[in-house]
Each structure stands twice: as structure tokens, then as C-alpha cells.
Design an enzyme around this catalytic site. Sequence first.
Site, short mmCIF file in Angstrom:
data_model
loop_
_atom_site.label_atom_id
_atom_site.label_comp_id
_atom_site.label_asym_id
_atom_site.label_seq_id
_atom_site.Cartn_x
_atom_site.Cartn_y
_atom_site.Cartn_z
N HIS A 1 15.26 47.17 13.95
CA HIS A 1 14.26 46.12 13.82
C HIS A 1 13.06 46.52 14.66
O HIS A 1 13.21 47.09 15.75
CB HIS A 1 14.81 44.77 14.25
CG HIS A 1 13.83 43.65 14.09
ND1 HIS A 1 13.10 43.48 12.93
CD2 HIS A 1 13.42 42.66 14.92
CE1 HIS A 1 12.31 42.43 13.06
NE2 HIS A 1 12.49 41.91 14.26
N ASN B 1 21.59 42.42 23.06
CA ASN B 1 22.78 42.31 23.90
C ASN B 1 23.99 41.63 23.27
O ASN B 1 25.04 41.54 23.92
CB ASN B 1 22.44 41.54 25.18
CG ASN B 1 21.70 42.39 26.19
OD1 ASN B 1 22.20 43.41 26.63
ND2 ASN B 1 20.49 41.97 26.53
N ASP C 1 27.41 40.46 21.59
CA ASP C 1 28.71 41.09 21.31
C ASP C 1 28.97 41.03 19.81
O ASP C 1 28.53 40.10 19.12
CB ASP C 1 29.83 40.34 22.03
CG ASP C 1 29.78 40.54 23.54
OD1 ASP C 1 29.06 41.46 24.00
OD2 ASP C 1 30.45 39.77 24.26
N ASP D 1 6.87 39.26 17.98
CA ASP D 1 7.49 39.71 16.72
C ASP D 1 6.94 38.88 15.56
O ASP D 1 7.26 37.69 15.43
CB ASP D 1 9.01 39.55 16.81
CG ASP D 1 9.72 40.20 15.63
OD1 ASP D 1 9.04 40.60 14.66
OD2 ASP D 1 10.96 40.31 15.68
N CYS E 1 9.80 44.68 8.42
CA CYS E 1 9.57 44.53 9.86
C CYS E 1 8.59 45.55 10.42
O CYS E 1 7.73 45.20 11.23
CB CYS E 1 10.89 44.57 10.62
SG CYS E 1 11.74 46.16 10.64
#
Length: 684
Positions: free
Chosen positions: A334, A397, A399, A357, A276
Site C-alpha cells: 500500500h 503492526n 497480527d 493517505d 493507491c
Amino acid sequence: MDGFKLQSINLQQVQNQIRHKTDGLSSSTLVLRRGQAFTVLLSYEGRPFDPMTEKLIFRIILGPLSVEVPVSMSGQPSPTQWSAILERGVSDPTGPRALSVSLSSPASASVGVYTLQLRVENRWTLRTYLFGQFTLLCNPWSQADSVFLPSEDLRNEYVRNDFGLLFKGSPGNIAARPWSFDQYEKGILDICMKLLQLSPQYQADMGRDLQNRSNPVYIGRVISAMVNSNDDRGVLAGNWSGEYSDGVNPSKWSGSADILRMWAETQFKPVKYGQCWVFAAVMCTVMRALGIPTRVITNFNSAHDTNNNMVIEEYYSEMGEKLSFGKDSIWNFHVWVESWMKRPDLGQGYDGWQVLDPTPQERSGGTFRCGPAAVKAVYQQKVDVQYDVPFVYAEVNADVHIMIVKDGKVLSTSVDKKRVGALICTKYPGAMRMQDVTSEYKNERGESMMRAMSSTARSGEGATGRMAPKGVAVSLQLLKAPVVGENISFNVIITNTVAVPKLLRKHVNAQNKEYNRNPTRTLWEAHDDLKIGPNETVTIKHEIPFNNYMMEEAEEDYLVNLTVVIEDVKSQERVLATEEFNIRSPTLNVQIQNENVSVNTQQVATVNFTNPFSVPVSGELTVACSGLQERFQTRLTVQPRETMKIPVSFTPRLAGAKMIYASLVLRNPPIILHGFKTINVQAS
């Protein structure tokens, strides 16, 4: 007197490139920025130019597209179309006379390599002259350009600066490594233009592609796809297997020029290999070369949500071993880029930084690419905004649902809402340090997550140790930042939160892992029973010997997943704490003999390294500098506790802020060490 006759044409490359802030960019053509005037000199003989009898008409050609621009005797350049205005006649009694013409491109002109022709017409003749070619780039200095960036300091950092730092590791133990973006290296700009030309969009419909290149949103999507080789003749092949014998270990790259040149010199075969940070750094080079302000971003604990449910599920055995169930994962870090541009396609409020990306993870519009996703849309949770905002939103973000399982049955579940996107950072403008940009992505942060992570490390509160203690709470505490060559020392802290004694089983498991996926083998484990009194807290120290985590392939970040599961023997309830951390390599120290560095004057840098290991180490040292042609390489062996001092001569060829960077690839232990020193090179 003979009639007006054109003798020669001068594109005034040096003067124009200084005015356009493209000086230093290496190309076979004149390099210009759109929306800004440039001047050309037309030397002639015979009688003076007479606009009543002669016409001068420029023809500006981009592939199958062209526009004719008559030379006007006066007027102002147009912000929306090409214009050519006669500035003055230059008299020289001893030599040829000359006309100075100011040419201007619109601020929305397409990025590309143009051909410039001039036609001279009068009543009797028509002559066409070929001027040559020029490369037109975006112009962040022009307010009319969609990549306009108001701050001169930020333009210098995000467009003109040719070196930077990439951040890796883990939030509590960040590793900064130098990278040379190399956009000024010989031939690199031409290779970047070739990358656009090889895109599937250009190959399928040249005219449409060239028209679309007026828009940095379009350019960003093309470059994002072309930096990886998954769907096209792109630059880099990805490899996360740990087996790199038919290419280059991604950790060994230290600059973009070697990668881009290798791609061009092999008739555009994919360069092996990238991960990456390599994909992102190469994309940063290409975008800065094209004039689009760009910076490299690291997201620590980056979620890879494959089913778009904003949830990452993690599974552990009752013995603390992390299991590879499901396709979702959390990457320890990342790396992507942000590019600065207007977003008229999204309506009001989404201009500014956009996530792009190039690492091939998921398809966007059928192609492995991502973005541009407006950072403001991610912040506002506008997941219906294109491009790829839901994927980026989940990366920062999501969970984390953590489950302990046995024989297919879930024994325990907890939820961690803070781990993903724990820290998002980039290089600070004008300084070799980190800038925390987490608050630009996440709008529900009571405090800096950077402070939260450091206090967690101090208090030993594991991320999941705070969840659902069920009478027992457990946490992990690293006693010092792990360094390659040393044992890893940590505490397991167990608290009985009720007023009755308990019999507990403790399972501690350490697994090695790569940054982008779940751990593989267990490298160390410990299992035992213990009794704990009412409301008592017990601290148990453990140590993982260096020999247990020795690597096989040279790495610069060695990552460990450490987990403890505490089982209440009577109730069979379980609680888990986990910590993922990197083991840092020692660093190289780079010093400059003379701080007064000037262009084209030989200087000496010294690379220092003290072998911290109890055995001799050997490997290859490479020293290079942004803005230099030389590269120094040597093989060396350093005895235990010995300090090596290697002097390296270098001659800067460009003025400005530059970076000398060094890397040492050791064979035993197989690690990669980095060091750097920034210098300010004065014009001679």
C-alpha cells in the site's frame, strides 16, 4: 516641477522567484514563499517621493481577507505580520526614477493566490493602483515556518525534485517504477491552487478556509480528501475491478501532469482511474508544489483493519484455497505519502514526518481521507493521537490469525506477528534506490525485516510454516524470482518432527490476486498423498506453467497467492504455509548518447528492449522526461528474441537532476514494462 506620479510597477518576477527558490514553477502569477522578503520597483515621474507629504500603503487581499501595510522608511521585517520597507531610490537621468520596496509576509501566512494593490495618498488626492497577483507557498527554507526542514539536501529531494521511484510488488521481489511528479510542468501549480479552491471547506466558508490555510496540518487533510473524488469534486476516481474500458488502467499512468491537466480540462470531473500508488504520487506532486516537504512511502503487507481490533483474520479451505470471509484484508503493498511539519496540536514530540493517505479506504471525520498521523505516534503506539493513528498503526503492526476451515468449522489456527508491515520504504534522497524506513514505524525489530525477508526466501521458511507444526512442519521455497513469460518453480519442504512414520495428504493451491484484496480464482493446483519416515525431510518440486497465469488486462505487477496444506491422515491435524509473490515484468534499458547534457541543447536517448518471449509482441512505447515539453510515442512490433533500439531526441528546458522514463504497454502478453535514466542537466 510636477507632483509625484506613479508610472509603472515591476514585480521583478525572475529575480524574486530565484531568491524564493520557486524558479521553474509555472504560474500565471508571481510565485513566492512565505516568511521571506520580495522586492517590487515603483517607477515614477515628477518630483521625488516625499514621505512627509505622500503615503504609500499596500493592500494585500486574499478572498474576503485583507491587510493594509504602510511603507516604512526604515526598520526590519516582522516575522509575525506583513511589512513594507522602502529600500532606496533608483536614479536614472535618462529615464523614469524608481523606488524599491521590500515586502515581507509572516511565516504563518496562508497559502493562496493574493491580489496586491498600492494606494498613494497625499493631502489632495488618493490614487489606487493594481499590482497584480502572487501565489504564496509554504517555505521549508525558513526556520519560522512550520514546514522548516533543516537539511538543504532533503529540501531539494522532498520539495524541488520532480521525479522519483514508487515501490511495488512484494518484500522478496520489489519492483521499482519511475514516476514524474511534474510540479514544474506548465500550469500545474495553478491547478494545485484550484484544487484548494474547489474543496468543500472553501465552498462552505471561504474566509475560514483561507485563514486555516496557514496550517499545513489543515492543508494536508484538505488535499488528502481532494485527491480522491469520493466526497467532492476531487481529482481521481478509484477502481480495483480490473475493468477500465471507460478510462485509463491505473498501471498506465507514469506522471502526475496528465492526470491533473485532464481533471482541469474536463471542468474538474474525476479522472478515471487511480489506485493507491497513483493517489499517493498525485498527492506528492500537490504537496511539493505547495512547498510542503513530501515523500512517497510503500508499506509491504499492509493491513486493512476495518473493525479496529488490530487483528486480520485469514481463512483457508482444507485444499489450500484462500477464502474471502470478512472485510479485513492484507494488501501486498500500500502506498501513501509522508509530509514534514510541526504538530503543535499534539504537544511535544510529534513534529516531523506525518502519514497522509488519499486512497479512499475509511472515513476520517466523515470524509474519505487519512491523516496527518504522526509517524512518531505510530512508533510509540500512541493510538489516542489524532489523526487516524489507530488505522495507520494497524496497517503496519496488526497480527494475522490464520484459520483452516471446513463446513463452517475451524480445523486449525495459527498466528503470524511478523507478516504485516514486513518492509516500509521510500526513495533514497539523491539516489535512485530504496531506503528502508521500517524502524521509524516499528520499535520491536530485532533485525532488519529486509534481511529477514531475504533469508526467508533463501531458506524457504514460509511465514506460517514456523507456527504450531504439530509433528509436521511445512514451508515453501521459490527457486528463482518469478518473471513474466517463464514457468514458476518452487519447492514444498515437509519435515516429520517425530520418530514415527506418517501418511500425509498434500494440497497445493495457487490463486491470482490483486494487490489490495483476497485472491479470486484458482489458476493451478496439485493434490497427492505421500509417506514420510521418522524425522525425515522431503522436498517436492512443482512448476506452474506460464499459460496458467496469463493475464487478461495489461498489468505491471501480477500477484499470486501460493498455499500448501499438509494433513496428517491419522490425526487429521493440518499445517499450512503460504507465500504471496509478484511476477515481475522485463525492464526497458534507457541510455544517453552524450552524458554532457545542457539546457536547450538537443540530445538523443536510446530505448533498448529484447523480446524474451517465443512469440512476437506489439504495443505502444512512450518516452518522456521531467522538465521537457516533448513526448515521444510510437507503436512497434518486436519479433521473438529480437532487440529493438529506438532513438528519441529531446531538449531539456530546466537545469538540474532530471529523469528520462519509458513505458511499453504490450498487448500480448498484456503487460507493462518500465525503464528510466537519470541525467544531470547543466545550465547553458
